[in-house]
Scaffold this motif. Structure first.
Motif, PDB file in Angstrom:
ATOM      1  N   MET A   1       0.847  -1.171   0.000  1.00  0.00           N
ATOM      2  CA  MET A   1       0.000   0.000   0.000  1.00  0.00           C
ATOM      3  C   MET A   1       0.894   1.237   0.000  1.00  0.00           C
ATOM      4  O   MET A   1       1.900   1.290   0.686  1.00  0.00           O
ATOM      5  N   GLN A   2       0.462   2.235  -0.727  1.00  0.00           N
ATOM      6  CA  GLN A   2       1.168   3.506  -0.779  1.00  0.00           C
ATOM      7  C   GLN A   2       0.338   4.560  -0.060  1.00  0.00           C
ATOM      8  O   GLN A   2      -0.886   4.463   0.003  1.00  0.00           O
ATOM      9  N   TYR A   3       1.031   5.573   0.475  1.00  0.00           N
ATOM     10  CA  TYR A   3       0.321   6.663   1.125  1.00  0.00           C
ATOM     11  C   TYR A   3       1.137   7.943   1.020  1.00  0.00           C
ATOM     12  O   TYR A   3       2.343   7.918   0.831  1.00  0.00           O
ATOM     13  N   ARG A   4       0.421   9.051   1.124  1.00  0.00           N
ATOM     14  CA  ARG A   4       1.041  10.371   1.123  1.00  0.00           C
ATOM     15  C   ARG A   4       0.349  11.205   2.201  1.00  0.00           C
ATOM     16  O   ARG A   4      -0.871  11.163   2.338  1.00  0.00           O
ATOM     17  N   ILE A   5       1.136  11.967   2.957  1.00  0.00           N
ATOM     18  CA  ILE A   5       0.607  12.813   4.023  1.00  0.00           C
ATOM     19  C   ILE A   5       0.923  14.265   3.684  1.00  0.00           C
ATOM     20  O   ILE A   5       2.081  14.596   3.432  1.00  0.00           O
ATOM     21  N   LEU A  12      -4.864  17.907   7.873  1.00  0.00           N
ATOM     22  CA  LEU A  12      -3.940  16.839   7.523  1.00  0.00           C
ATOM     23  C   LEU A  12      -4.678  15.894   6.577  1.00  0.00           C
ATOM     24  O   LEU A  12      -5.738  15.372   6.927  1.00  0.00           O
ATOM     25  N   THR A  13      -4.149  15.723   5.375  1.00  0.00           N
ATOM     26  CA  THR A  13      -4.764  14.837   4.389  1.00  0.00           C
ATOM     27  C   THR A  13      -3.854  13.639   4.167  1.00  0.00           C
ATOM     28  O   THR A  13      -2.665  13.799   3.884  1.00  0.00           O
ATOM     29  N   VAL A  14      -4.438  12.453   4.312  1.00  0.00           N
ATOM     30  CA  VAL A  14      -3.713  11.214   4.083  1.00  0.00           C
ATOM     31  C   VAL A  14      -4.347  10.542   2.873  1.00  0.00           C
ATOM     32  O   VAL A  14      -5.512  10.137   2.916  1.00  0.00           O
ATOM     33  N   SER A  15      -3.580  10.465   1.789  1.00  0.00           N
ATOM     34  CA  SER A  15      -4.055   9.829   0.561  1.00  0.00           C
ATOM     35  C   SER A  15      -3.491   8.415   0.514  1.00  0.00           C
ATOM     36  O   SER A  15      -2.269   8.228   0.591  1.00  0.00           O
ATOM     37  N   LEU A  16      -4.379   7.443   0.420  1.00  0.00           N
ATOM     38  CA  LEU A  16      -3.996   6.032   0.430  1.00  0.00           C
ATOM     39  C   LEU A  16      -4.273   5.402  -0.926  1.00  0.00           C
ATOM     40  O   LEU A  16      -5.239   5.778  -1.598  1.00  0.00           O
ATOM     41  N   ALA A  17      -3.443   4.427  -1.309  1.00  0.00           N
ATOM     42  CA  ALA A  17      -3.640   3.730  -2.581  1.00  0.00           C
ATOM     43  C   ALA A  17      -3.304   2.252  -2.405  1.00  0.00           C
ATOM     44  O   ALA A  17      -2.335   1.904  -1.721  1.00  0.00           O
ATOM     45  N   GLY A  18      -4.130   1.404  -2.999  1.00  0.00           N
ATOM     46  CA  GLY A  18      -3.891  -0.041  -2.933  1.00  0.00           C
ATOM     47  C   GLY A  18      -4.921  -0.729  -2.070  1.00  0.00           C
ATOM     48  O   GLY A  18      -6.100  -0.399  -2.103  1.00  0.00           O
ATOM     49  N   GLU A  19      -4.452  -1.686  -1.275  1.00  0.00           N
ATOM     50  CA  GLU A  19      -5.318  -2.471  -0.409  1.00  0.00           C
ATOM     51  C   GLU A  19      -4.948  -2.237   1.050  1.00  0.00           C
ATOM     52  O   GLU A  19      -3.772  -2.178   1.390  1.00  0.00           O
ATOM     53  N   ILE A  20      -5.974  -2.099   1.888  1.00  0.00           N
ATOM     54  CA  ILE A  20      -5.740  -1.965   3.324  1.00  0.00           C
ATOM     55  C   ILE A  20      -6.042  -3.315   3.966  1.00  0.00           C
ATOM     56  O   ILE A  20      -7.173  -3.789   3.916  1.00  0.00           O
ATOM     57  N   ASP A  21      -5.008  -3.917   4.547  1.00  0.00           N
ATOM     58  CA  ASP A  21      -5.209  -5.155   5.298  1.00  0.00           C
ATOM     59  C   ASP A  21      -4.227  -5.204   6.462  1.00  0.00           C
ATOM     60  O   ASP A  21      -3.383  -4.328   6.607  1.00  0.00           O
ATOM     61  N   HIS A  22      -4.359  -6.238   7.280  1.00  0.00           N
ATOM     62  CA  HIS A  22      -3.534  -6.301   8.496  1.00  0.00           C
ATOM     63  C   HIS A  22      -2.051  -6.470   8.196  1.00  0.00           C
ATOM     64  O   HIS A  22      -1.211  -6.228   9.049  1.00  0.00           O
ATOM     65  N   HIS A  23      -1.693  -6.839   6.973  1.00  0.00           N
ATOM     66  CA  HIS A  23      -0.286  -7.007   6.604  1.00  0.00           C
ATOM     67  C   HIS A  23       0.412  -5.676   6.331  1.00  0.00           C
ATOM     68  O   HIS A  23       1.622  -5.582   6.470  1.00  0.00           O
ATOM     69  N   ILE A  25      -1.025  -2.229   7.137  1.00  0.00           N
ATOM     70  CA  ILE A  25      -1.552  -1.000   7.728  1.00  0.00           C
ATOM     71  C   ILE A  25      -0.648  -0.427   8.829  1.00  0.00           C
ATOM     72  O   ILE A  25      -0.646   0.781   9.064  1.00  0.00           O
ATOM     73  N   GLU A  26       0.165  -1.246   9.491  1.00  0.00           N
ATOM     74  CA  GLU A  26       0.945  -0.772  10.636  1.00  0.00           C
ATOM     75  C   GLU A  26       1.883   0.393  10.311  1.00  0.00           C
ATOM     76  O   GLU A  26       1.885   1.392  11.047  1.00  0.00           O
ATOM     77  N   PRO A  27       2.683   0.351   9.244  1.00  0.00           N
ATOM     78  CA  PRO A  27       3.545   1.505   8.958  1.00  0.00           C
ATOM     79  C   PRO A  27       2.747   2.781   8.659  1.00  0.00           C
ATOM     80  O   PRO A  27       3.170   3.884   9.020  1.00  0.00           O
ATOM     81  N   VAL A  28       1.597   2.623   8.035  1.00  0.00           N
ATOM     82  CA  VAL A  28       0.737   3.776   7.739  1.00  0.00           C
ATOM     83  C   VAL A  28       0.194   4.343   9.043  1.00  0.00           C
ATOM     84  O   VAL A  28       0.208   5.556   9.267  1.00  0.00           O
ATOM     85  N   ARG A  29      -0.267   3.468   9.904  1.00  0.00           N
ATOM     86  CA  ARG A  29      -0.809   3.887  11.203  1.00  0.00           C
ATOM     87  C   ARG A  29       0.247   4.674  11.983  1.00  0.00           C
ATOM     88  O   ARG A  29      -0.045   5.740  12.528  1.00  0.00           O
ATOM     89  N   GLU A  30       1.459   4.171  12.031  1.00  0.00           N
ATOM     90  CA  GLU A  30       2.529   4.845  12.763  1.00  0.00           C
ATOM     91  C   GLU A  30       2.843   6.218  12.162  1.00  0.00           C
ATOM     92  O   GLU A  30       3.017   7.196  12.895  1.00  0.00           O
ATOM     93  N   SER A  49      -9.964   7.242  -2.124  1.00  0.00           N
ATOM     94  CA  SER A  49     -10.398   7.156  -3.524  1.00  0.00           C
ATOM     95  C   SER A  49      -9.583   6.155  -4.349  1.00  0.00           C
ATOM     96  O   SER A  49     -10.056   5.685  -5.379  1.00  0.00           O
ATOM     97  N   LYS A  50      -8.369   5.810  -3.897  1.00  0.00           N
ATOM     98  CA  LYS A  50      -7.545   4.845  -4.630  1.00  0.00           C
ATOM     99  C   LYS A  50      -7.378   3.529  -3.868  1.00  0.00           C
ATOM    100  O   LYS A  50      -6.471   2.755  -4.140  1.00  0.00           O
ATOM    101  N   ILE A  51      -8.285   3.282  -2.922  1.00  0.00           N
ATOM    102  CA  ILE A  51      -8.278   2.012  -2.190  1.00  0.00           C
ATOM    103  C   ILE A  51      -9.214   1.037  -2.894  1.00  0.00           C
ATOM    104  O   ILE A  51     -10.388   1.330  -3.113  1.00  0.00           O
TER     105      ILE A  51
END
Length: 101
Positions: A1-5, A12-23, A25-30, A49-51
């Motif tokens: 998964m890719q993200y931009r902050i 604060l806008t967090v743009s996410l792309a790809g799939e969100i799963d337990h494998h 999400i942790e680096p994004v959460r941090e 919008s890109k999930i």
């Protein structure tokens, strides 16, 4: 998964792309929690919008960020979710706490 902050005008806008799963999400959460705590925005926008897929860890991610933002007096908007993800968020009760657009 890719993200931009991005931060602009206390939003604060967090743009996410790809799939969100337990494998993945942790680096994004941090990263997002670090940005929230250091920048203290009044509004957090989660751009989904890109999930393409989200499991229950996506719900946990949204609600955890709500809890953090709420403790700082801020709000959360989930923007751009596809039909399936929007339905998951609404049926799980997230809409009681965050704005789902």
């Amino acid at each position: 998964m890719q993200y931009r902050i991005d931060m602009s005008d206390n939003i604060l806008t967090v743009s996410l792309a790809g799939e969100i799963d337990h494998h993945n999400i942790e680096p994004v959460r941090e990263a997002v929690d670090g940005a929230i705590l250091s920048r203290r925005p009044s509004l957090l926008i989660l751009d989904f919008s890109k999930i393409s897929f989200m499991d229950s860890s996506g719900f946990g991610f949204v609600m955890g960020r709500y809890k953090t933002m709420n403790s700082l007096g801020g709000q959360v908007i989930v923007r751009g979710s596809n039909k399936r993800i929007k339905m998951i968020l609404e049926l799980s009760g997230a809409g009681k706490y965050v704005t789902i657009e």
